[in-house]
Design an enzyme around this catalytic site. Structure first.
Site, PDB file in Angstrom:
ATOM      1  N   CYS A 119     -16.802  18.544 -18.994  1.00 36.98           N
ATOM      2  CA  CYS A 119     -16.368  19.936 -19.160  1.00 36.98           C
ATOM      3  C   CYS A 119     -16.163  20.635 -17.818  1.00 36.98           C
ATOM      4  O   CYS A 119     -15.604  21.725 -17.767  1.00 36.98           O
ATOM      5  CB  CYS A 119     -17.387  20.724 -19.975  1.00 36.98           C
ATOM      6  N   HIS A 252     -18.551  28.683 -18.303  1.00 36.58           N
ATOM      7  CA  HIS A 252     -18.113  27.684 -19.281  1.00 36.58           C
ATOM      8  C   HIS A 252     -18.591  28.110 -20.672  1.00 36.58           C
ATOM      9  O   HIS A 252     -19.727  28.541 -20.851  1.00 36.58           O
ATOM     10  CB  HIS A 252     -18.700  26.321 -18.907  1.00 36.58           C
ATOM     11  N   ASN A 282     -16.612  24.996 -27.867  1.00 31.23           N
ATOM     12  CA  ASN A 282     -16.566  24.406 -26.528  1.00 31.23           C
ATOM     13  C   ASN A 282     -15.324  23.515 -26.429  1.00 31.23           C
ATOM     14  O   ASN A 282     -15.267  22.458 -27.058  1.00 31.23           O
ATOM     15  CB  ASN A 282     -17.847  23.596 -26.305  1.00 31.23           C
TER      16      ASN A 282
HETATM   17  C1  LIG Z   1     -27.249  21.582 -29.746  1.00 35.22           C
HETATM   18  C2  LIG Z   1     -28.029  22.886 -29.729  1.00 35.22           C
HETATM   19  C3  LIG Z   1     -27.136  24.016 -30.245  1.00 35.22           C
HETATM   20  C4  LIG Z   1     -29.233  22.761 -30.667  1.00 35.22           C
HETATM   21  O1  LIG Z   1     -29.937  23.974 -30.665  1.00 35.22           O
HETATM   22  P1  LIG Z   1     -31.523  23.965 -30.610  1.00 35.22           P
HETATM   23  O2  LIG Z   1     -31.997  25.336 -30.800  1.00 35.22           O
HETATM   24  O3  LIG Z   1     -31.877  23.290 -29.311  1.00 35.22           O
HETATM   25  O4  LIG Z   1     -31.880  23.092 -31.833  1.00 35.22           O
HETATM   26  P2  LIG Z   1     -32.806  21.791 -31.834  1.00 35.22           P
HETATM   27  O5  LIG Z   1     -32.202  20.725 -30.980  1.00 35.22           O
HETATM   28  O6  LIG Z   1     -34.161  22.273 -31.500  1.00 35.22           O
HETATM   29  O7  LIG Z   1     -32.700  21.348 -33.334  1.00 35.22           O
HETATM   30  C5  LIG Z   1     -33.301  22.089 -34.341  1.00 35.22           C
HETATM   31  C6  LIG Z   1     -33.098  21.414 -35.673  1.00 35.22           C
HETATM   32  O8  LIG Z   1     -31.759  21.687 -36.139  1.00 35.22           O
HETATM   33  C7  LIG Z   1     -31.179  20.487 -36.629  1.00 35.22           C
HETATM   34  N1  LIG Z   1     -29.750  20.553 -36.462  1.00 35.22           N
HETATM   35  C8  LIG Z   1     -28.962  20.035 -35.471  1.00 35.22           C
HETATM   36  N2  LIG Z   1     -27.681  20.351 -35.689  1.00 35.22           N
HETATM   37  C9  LIG Z   1     -27.651  21.082 -36.829  1.00 35.22           C
HETATM   38  C10 LIG Z   1     -26.618  21.697 -37.546  1.00 35.22           C
HETATM   39  N3  LIG Z   1     -25.319  21.636 -37.145  1.00 35.22           N
HETATM   40  N4  LIG Z   1     -26.925  22.396 -38.645  1.00 35.22           N
HETATM   41  C11 LIG Z   1     -28.200  22.505 -39.077  1.00 35.22           C
HETATM   42  N5  LIG Z   1     -29.232  21.927 -38.429  1.00 35.22           N
HETATM   43  C12 LIG Z   1     -28.958  21.224 -37.309  1.00 35.22           C
HETATM   44  C13 LIG Z   1     -31.817  19.397 -35.815  1.00 35.22           C
HETATM   45  O9  LIG Z   1     -31.750  18.170 -36.527  1.00 35.22           O
HETATM   46  C14 LIG Z   1     -33.231  19.897 -35.647  1.00 35.22           C
HETATM   47  O10 LIG Z   1     -33.939  19.538 -36.791  1.00 35.22           O
HETATM   48  P3  LIG Z   1     -35.459  19.005 -36.671  1.00 35.22           P
HETATM   49  O11 LIG Z   1     -36.214  20.128 -35.993  1.00 35.22           O
HETATM   50  O12 LIG Z   1     -35.822  18.774 -38.086  1.00 35.22           O
HETATM   51  O13 LIG Z   1     -35.361  17.783 -35.822  1.00 35.22           O
HETATM   52  C15 LIG Z   1     -28.541  23.225 -28.303  1.00 35.22           C
HETATM   53  O14 LIG Z   1     -29.510  22.297 -27.923  1.00 35.22           O
HETATM   54  C16 LIG Z   1     -27.434  23.193 -27.289  1.00 35.22           C
HETATM   55  O15 LIG Z   1     -26.559  24.038 -27.293  1.00 35.22           O
HETATM   56  N6  LIG Z   1     -27.463  22.244 -26.326  1.00 35.22           N
HETATM   57  C17 LIG Z   1     -26.433  22.143 -25.314  1.00 35.22           C
HETATM   58  C18 LIG Z   1     -25.247  21.407 -25.881  1.00 35.22           C
HETATM   59  C19 LIG Z   1     -23.994  21.601 -25.051  1.00 35.22           C
HETATM   60  O16 LIG Z   1     -23.688  22.684 -24.630  1.00 35.22           O
HETATM   61  N7  LIG Z   1     -23.265  20.504 -24.835  1.00 35.22           N
HETATM   62  C20 LIG Z   1     -22.036  20.518 -24.133  1.00 35.22           C
HETATM   63  C21 LIG Z   1     -22.242  20.734 -22.690  1.00 35.22           C
HETATM   64  S1  LIG Z   1     -20.699  20.859 -21.854  1.00 35.22           S
END
Ligand SMILES: CC(C)(COP(=O)(O)OP(=O)(O)OC[C@H]1O[C@@H](n2cnc3c(N)ncnc32)[C@H](O)[C@@H]1OP(=O)(O)O)[C@@H](O)C(=O)NCCC(=O)NCCS
Length: 334
Positions: A119, A252, A282
């Site tokens: 990205c 970003h 994104n």
């Molecule tokens: C991916 C992201 C949104 C997850 O948010 P979070 O608050 O960290 O959530 P967690 O990883 O703690 O997951 C919480 C729960 O939601 C669940 N979950 C994941 N995706 C889900 C979805 N689309 N819908 C519902 N539940 C979901 C997970 O399985 C997890 O369940 P568990 O606790 O039973 O294991 C966050 O970590 C993030 O934005 N990370 C950066 C990703 C990014 O920007 N990538 C590109 C970079 S260029």
């Protein structure tokens, strides 16, 4: 690397963006995988994203953006002597998307290549184009950032599917009398690479092709909140500027929580922060040019404004640039 732009003055003289017509809402995603609009909105700030059609590849979504940027700059495509396409979803490994685009656009004298920095690709590409112009190797460059991530997502994996969308942007870079780029900071940490990767896409896992993105969301979140701040602080210090001097902050567009965290830590007030992650998700290398175009269209990117741009992504990579805006670029948005 970090450095002040102390060669020729170089600026963005044309800007154009494109997103596919198809809007995919959170509610539609909830019919495909086990998720909800409430979960996606509260964890990411994303409400909808654009998805390319079956036929649309990277060149197809880049072409309209390039036409717009060239028209805005008022330049003949034949005068472009460098074309860089930042993408992780080229039409194919080779020929490069840049070579195909240069042909379609009519740029017989352009050196053309693709660049891969996740990205952060657009940030890397504008730094390279700046260096080539400032060093006198080329006079005028076209830089494209974009991705068709929908093609490499696992449509059964809710943890990645809901985050990404498709889109592209293009900028014309030219030497100017004053203003333009003030400096760049770029970084990479391959040690964290396996937190966001496409393992089966190249020569390493040739025998077990797996064309889907894999991500450790929590680790990427921690990385992102750290580098979005450290990279911005580093470039401000390098260029002798303060946060208070920033007029427009273009982060970003990965997740509203990452954007809010960075803005708060840096001390940038909400009204200076550009946000469109709610509409596009994104879009990887398309994210920064799409956000620049939105800022231009809502009147914030006027000549003389100091613009801070920071990106981060797969690699893991990150990058910042400071620009003193020089040209009216309204009408660039997708
Ligand atoms: C991916 C992201 C949104 C997850 O948010 P979070 O608050 O960290 O959530 P967690 O990883 O703690 O997951 C919480 C729960 O939601 C669940 N979950 C994941 N995706 C889900 C979805 N689309 N819908 C519902 N539940 C979901 C997970 O399985 C997890 O369940 P568990 O606790 O039973 O294991 C966050 O970590 C993030 O934005 N990370 C950066 C990703 C990014 O920007 N990538 C590109 C970079 S260029």
């Amino acid at each position: 690397m970090i450095g002040r732009a102390n060669g020729k003055n170089v600026s963005i003289t044309g800007l154009g963006c494109y997103v596919p017509d198809r809007v995919l809402t959170n509610h539609e995603l909830a019919e495909l995988v086990d998720t909800t609009d409430e979960w996606i909105t509260s964890r990411t700030g994303i409400k909808e994203r654009r998805i390319a059609s079956q036929e649309q590849a990277m060149t197809d979504i880049s072409l309209p953006a390039c036409h717009k940027a060239l028209a805005m700059a008022g330049v003949d495509p034949k005068t472009i002597d460098l074309l860089i396409v930042a993408t992780v979803t080229p039409d194919m490994a080779f020929p490069s998307t840049a070579a195909l685009l240069a042909d379609q656009l009519g740029m017989p004298d352009a050196g053309a290549y693709d660049l891969s920095a996740g990205c952060t690709g657009f940030m890397y590409a504008i730094a390279q184009a700046y260096g080539m112009i400032a060093g006198g190797l080329v006079d005028r460059a076209l830089v494209v950032g974009g991705d068709v991530l929908s093609k490499i997502l696992d449509w059964e994996d809710r943890s990645t599917l809901v985050l990404f969308g498709d889109g592209a942007g293009a900028v014309v870079l030219d030497a100017v009398d004053e203003g333009g780029f003030l400096g760049f900071e770029l970084g990479a940490d391959g040690g964290g690479g396996a937190n966001l990767w496409l393992p089966g896409s190249g020569s390493r896992h040739f025998d077990e092709p797996d064309r889907f993105v894999k991500m450790n969301g929590r680790e990427v979140f921690k990385f992102a909140t750290r580098v979005m701040v450290s990279s911005a602080e580093a470039i401000l210090e390098e260029c002798g500027k303060t946060v208070e001097e920033i007029d427009v902050y273009v982060p970003h567009q990965a997740n509203i929580r990452i954007i809010d965290h960075a803005a708060r830590k840096l001390g940038v007030p909400d009204e200076k922060v550009v946000v469109n992650v709610d509409r596009y998700g994104n879009t990887s290398s398309g994210s920064i040019p799409l956000a620049l175009a939105d800022a231009a269209d809502d009147g914030r990117l006027q000549p003389g404004k100091l613009v801070l741009i920071t990106g981060m992504g797969a690699g893991l990579t990150w990058g910042s640039a400071l620009i003193e805006w020089t040209h009216a670029t309204n009408g660039a948005a997708a």
